[in-house]
Design a protein around this motif. Sequence first.
Motif, mmCIF file in Angstrom:
data_model
loop_
_atom_site.group_PDB
_atom_site.id
_atom_site.type_symbol
_atom_site.label_atom_id
_atom_site.label_comp_id
_atom_site.label_asym_id
_atom_site.label_seq_id
_atom_site.Cartn_x
_atom_site.Cartn_y
_atom_site.Cartn_z
ATOM 1 N N SER A 1 0.859 -1.182 0.000
ATOM 2 C CA SER A 1 0.000 0.000 0.000
ATOM 3 C C SER A 1 0.893 1.229 0.000
ATOM 4 O O SER A 1 2.128 1.113 0.135
ATOM 5 C CB SER A 1 -0.918 0.010 1.228
ATOM 6 N N PRO A 2 0.324 2.451 -0.129
ATOM 7 C CA PRO A 2 1.169 3.648 -0.109
ATOM 8 C C PRO A 2 1.946 3.843 1.181
ATOM 9 O O PRO A 2 2.936 4.577 1.199
ATOM 10 C CB PRO A 2 0.154 4.787 -0.307
ATOM 11 N N SER A 3 1.540 3.177 2.271
ATOM 12 C CA SER A 3 2.259 3.344 3.532
ATOM 13 C C SER A 3 3.471 2.421 3.645
ATOM 14 O O SER A 3 4.217 2.495 4.618
ATOM 15 C CB SER A 3 1.324 3.109 4.725
ATOM 16 N N TYR B 1 -5.957 -1.415 1.315
ATOM 17 C CA TYR B 1 -6.509 -0.095 0.984
ATOM 18 C C TYR B 1 -6.903 0.669 2.247
ATOM 19 O O TYR B 1 -7.931 1.330 2.285
ATOM 20 C CB TYR B 1 -7.718 -0.271 0.054
ATOM 21 N N LEU C 1 -5.773 3.347 3.358
ATOM 22 C CA LEU C 1 -5.831 4.790 3.151
ATOM 23 C C LEU C 1 -7.189 5.231 2.606
ATOM 24 O O LEU C 1 -7.549 6.413 2.697
ATOM 25 C CB LEU C 1 -4.709 5.234 2.211
ATOM 26 N N ASP C 2 -7.956 4.313 2.036
ATOM 27 C CA ASP C 2 -9.298 4.639 1.559
ATOM 28 C C ASP C 2 -10.302 4.758 2.704
ATOM 29 O O ASP C 2 -11.410 5.253 2.493
ATOM 30 C CB ASP C 2 -9.794 3.565 0.582
ATOM 31 N N SER D 1 3.204 5.791 7.707
ATOM 32 C CA SER D 1 2.195 6.590 8.413
ATOM 33 C C SER D 1 2.617 6.915 9.834
ATOM 34 O O SER D 1 2.109 7.862 10.439
ATOM 35 C CB SER D 1 0.855 5.864 8.422
ATOM 36 N N THR E 1 -2.069 11.472 3.538
ATOM 37 C CA THR E 1 -2.416 11.390 2.114
ATOM 38 C C THR E 1 -1.285 10.680 1.378
ATOM 39 O O THR E 1 -0.139 10.635 1.859
ATOM 40 C CB THR E 1 -2.601 12.786 1.499
ATOM 41 N N PRO E 2 -1.572 10.142 0.198
ATOM 42 C CA PRO E 2 -0.497 9.519 -0.592
ATOM 43 C C PRO E 2 0.638 10.495 -0.889
ATOM 44 O O PRO E 2 1.806 10.099 -0.900
ATOM 45 C CB PRO E 2 -1.214 9.088 -1.869
ATOM 46 N N GLU E 3 0.296 11.777 -1.109
ATOM 47 C CA GLU E 3 1.325 12.768 -1.426
ATOM 48 C C GLU E 3 2.267 12.991 -0.251
ATOM 49 O O GLU E 3 3.495 13.085 -0.414
ATOM 50 C CB GLU E 3 0.666 14.088 -1.839
ATOM 51 N N LEU F 1 2.869 10.838 2.191
ATOM 52 C CA LEU F 1 3.649 9.622 2.369
ATOM 53 C C LEU F 1 4.827 9.590 1.393
ATOM 54 O O LEU F 1 5.950 9.220 1.760
ATOM 55 C CB LEU F 1 2.763 8.392 2.161
ATOM 56 N N THR F 2 4.558 9.992 0.165
ATOM 57 C CA THR F 2 5.629 10.034 -0.835
ATOM 58 C C THR F 2 6.688 11.050 -0.455
ATOM 59 O O THR F 2 7.895 10.809 -0.610
ATOM 60 C CB THR F 2 5.049 10.379 -2.221
#
Length: 285
Positions: free
Chosen positions: A67-69, A95, A97-98, A192, A202-204, A206-207
């Motif tokens: 996941s993005p995390s 998912y 983050l959703d 996270s 948010t994904p942004e 985290l990136t």
Amino acid sequence: MMETGNTLVPAFEVATTLAGKVARLQTLLREMEHVVVCFSGGVDSGYLLAEAVNALGDNALALTAVSPSLAPEEGADARSLADSIGARHLLIDTYELDDPRYAANPVNRCYFCKTELYGKAIEEAASLGIAHVLDGFNLDDRGDHRPGRKAARERGVRSPLDELGFTKADIREAARRIGLPVWDKPALACLSSRFPYGTAITPEKLTQVNRCERVLRELGFRVYRVRYHDELARIEVASGEFDKLLQPGVREEILRRFKETGFTYVSIDLQGYRTGSLNETVKKL
């Protein structure tokens, strides 16, 4: 009897030596016959997976949530470690983050993450006819804020290392003895965990944090975290690596590249790295 998940299982006779704990772990795994190990690629789940493969062969399956995390580097490391252990390895998308409850980053954020992870793991296990889902939680983990444990209990996920009294030091030494390459790897935590509770994830963001931590990794730092505080990035490194932060060229490189990600200010935490520093103001639940 010992409570684990929603069931009572026979408590093993307490082992006082590492050899005794390892022997009981191997016995317990063999009794389970088929297991899914929730596998992050760190030393705890890595050691549990290695012992499971040793005891059960292909009847032990590693499961890693993507996941993005999860930092891409950690995902790659998990794949490499599973391969070196010889484990069957399944990567699944999660998912969390959703879920707006997770994204809002409350103090029990990990509960929502683990609910998602364990739910998916149990679904996969059931589809394969596997009754046991395991994680790498251990005795020392009881000392931190761990809302994800509630999700484990609700789902019946078992923690053999905790059940048998393995400390972090036990796990590292046992992993070293079997030649596990991550035996001395620094502790892992999802991206996270870099955000103060109440700061939306948010994904942004985290990136952004992952890009900064990649800078430290590329510069040769071994133990580090980049904590997110809106416009400010707070760097934690091991105390023995403080001097390196201020070496000619290193400080400038960090400042330049952190600011390129969007941070305005970059600070160094003089307390240095410590596990769960953002839990320090949270009453343990």
